[in-house]
Design a protein around this motif. Structure first.
Motif, short mmCIF file in Angstrom:
data_model
loop_
_atom_site.label_atom_id
_atom_site.label_comp_id
_atom_site.label_asym_id
_atom_site.label_seq_id
_atom_site.Cartn_x
_atom_site.Cartn_y
_atom_site.Cartn_z
N PHE A 51 -2.26 -2.58 -19.99
CA PHE A 51 -1.11 -2.34 -20.88
C PHE A 51 -1.45 -2.89 -22.26
CE2 PHE A 51 0.28 -3.02 -16.53
CZ PHE A 51 0.95 -1.84 -16.27
N ILE A 52 -1.40 -2.02 -23.26
CA ILE A 52 -1.85 -2.38 -24.59
C ILE A 52 -0.69 -2.23 -25.58
CG2 ILE A 52 -3.54 -1.91 -26.40
CD1 ILE A 52 -5.14 -0.44 -24.12
N PRO A 53 -0.29 -3.33 -26.25
CA PRO A 53 0.73 -3.21 -27.29
C PRO A 53 0.09 -2.85 -28.62
CG PRO A 53 0.22 -5.51 -26.93
CD PRO A 53 -0.63 -4.72 -25.97
N ILE A 64 3.55 0.83 -26.81
CA ILE A 64 2.81 0.36 -25.64
C ILE A 64 2.14 1.57 -25.01
CG2 ILE A 64 2.94 -0.66 -23.32
CD1 ILE A 64 5.42 -2.14 -24.18
N VAL A 65 0.88 1.41 -24.63
CA VAL A 65 0.15 2.44 -23.90
C VAL A 65 -0.36 1.83 -22.61
CG1 VAL A 65 -1.92 3.88 -23.90
CG2 VAL A 65 -0.50 3.76 -25.94
N ALA A 66 -0.22 2.57 -21.51
CA ALA A 66 -0.78 2.14 -20.22
C ALA A 66 -1.93 3.07 -19.88
CB ALA A 66 0.28 2.20 -19.13
N TRP A 76 0.70 6.39 -19.41
CA TRP A 76 1.98 6.61 -20.07
C TRP A 76 2.03 5.81 -21.37
CZ3 TRP A 76 4.51 2.02 -20.75
CH2 TRP A 76 4.37 1.04 -19.80
N SER A 77 3.02 6.14 -22.20
CA SER A 77 3.26 5.38 -23.42
C SER A 77 4.76 5.19 -23.59
CB SER A 77 2.66 6.07 -24.64
OG SER A 77 3.32 7.28 -24.91
N ALA A 114 6.10 -0.50 -14.33
CA ALA A 114 4.68 -0.51 -14.67
C ALA A 114 3.97 0.78 -14.27
CB ALA A 114 3.99 -1.71 -14.01
N ALA A 115 4.42 1.44 -13.22
CA ALA A 115 3.76 2.67 -12.76
C ALA A 115 4.12 3.88 -13.62
CB ALA A 115 4.12 2.94 -11.31
N SER A 116 5.36 3.98 -14.05
CA SER A 116 5.82 5.18 -14.75
C SER A 116 6.15 4.99 -16.23
CB SER A 116 7.07 5.73 -14.05
OG SER A 116 8.16 4.84 -14.23
N GLY A 117 6.41 3.75 -16.63
CA GLY A 117 6.84 3.48 -18.00
C GLY A 117 8.32 3.70 -18.23
N SER A 118 9.05 4.04 -17.18
CA SER A 118 10.49 4.28 -17.34
C SER A 118 11.25 2.96 -17.51
CB SER A 118 11.05 5.07 -16.15
OG SER A 118 10.88 4.35 -14.96
#
Length: 166
Positions: A51-53, A64-66, A76-77, A114-118
């Motif tokens: 996970f990158i801010p 944020i990008v995962a 996801w972002s 963490a899995a979906s970004g929702s």
């Protein structure tokens, strides 16, 4: 920044580039380049996801990008509008971050799956000062808040605690 787990080391290798390195011999496993510039905010690594801010003053850029830690594949972002992500932590399948909007002087803490970004939940923090610093213990998220934007001036600080319902 640099972050590692048992099978790889991630380093920021340019203003918008990261490298995944083999911890045994330092060889490059893969390189990933982003459209947005990476800043000094620390990333997080958990459950095979990185996970990158980003510091995104532009509403069109992700905050944020995962990516998949294994191969750098985009997962996801998330855009935190308006504002920037300053701190990031991951625990029990939840990505937590603090968002600060210095233009509108508003702050918040957000929890994403963490899995979906929702979105799991979000909460406002006091508008004055600066929110930052995350710690997680026994299912509780602790968030620091400083009453002044100048972190070198002693002032009144607060710690807010949040607990997930799930």
């Amino acid at each position: 920044w640099i972050i590692a787990d048992w099978n790889q080391v991630f380093v920021r290798s340019g203003s918008s580039e990261i490298r995944s390195l083999n911890p045994e011999n330092g060889s490059t496993l893969y390189t990933k380049t982003f459209d947005s510039e990476l800043r000094g905010f620390s990333p997080a690594l958990a459950d095979g996801r990185f996970f990158i801010p980003f510091y995104s003053a532009n509403d069109d850029d992700p905050d944020i990008v995962a990516i998949s830690a294994e191969d750098g594949r985009f997962l996801w972002s998330h855009e935190y509008d308006p504002g920037t992500v300053s701190d990031l932590a991951v625990a029990n399948g939840i990505v937590y971050f603090v968002g600060n909007n210095f233009v509108e002087d508003s702050k918040g803490v957000v929890a994403l799956d963490a899995a979906s970004g929702s979105l799991v939940w979000s909460a406002s923090l006091p508008d004055d000062g600066f929110a930052g610093g995350l710690a997680i213990s026994a299912g509780t998220l602790f968030v620091g808040h400083y009453d002044s934007l100048d972190l070198f001036v002693p002032g009144m600080g607060k710690v807010f605690a949040f607990r997930n319902k799930r």
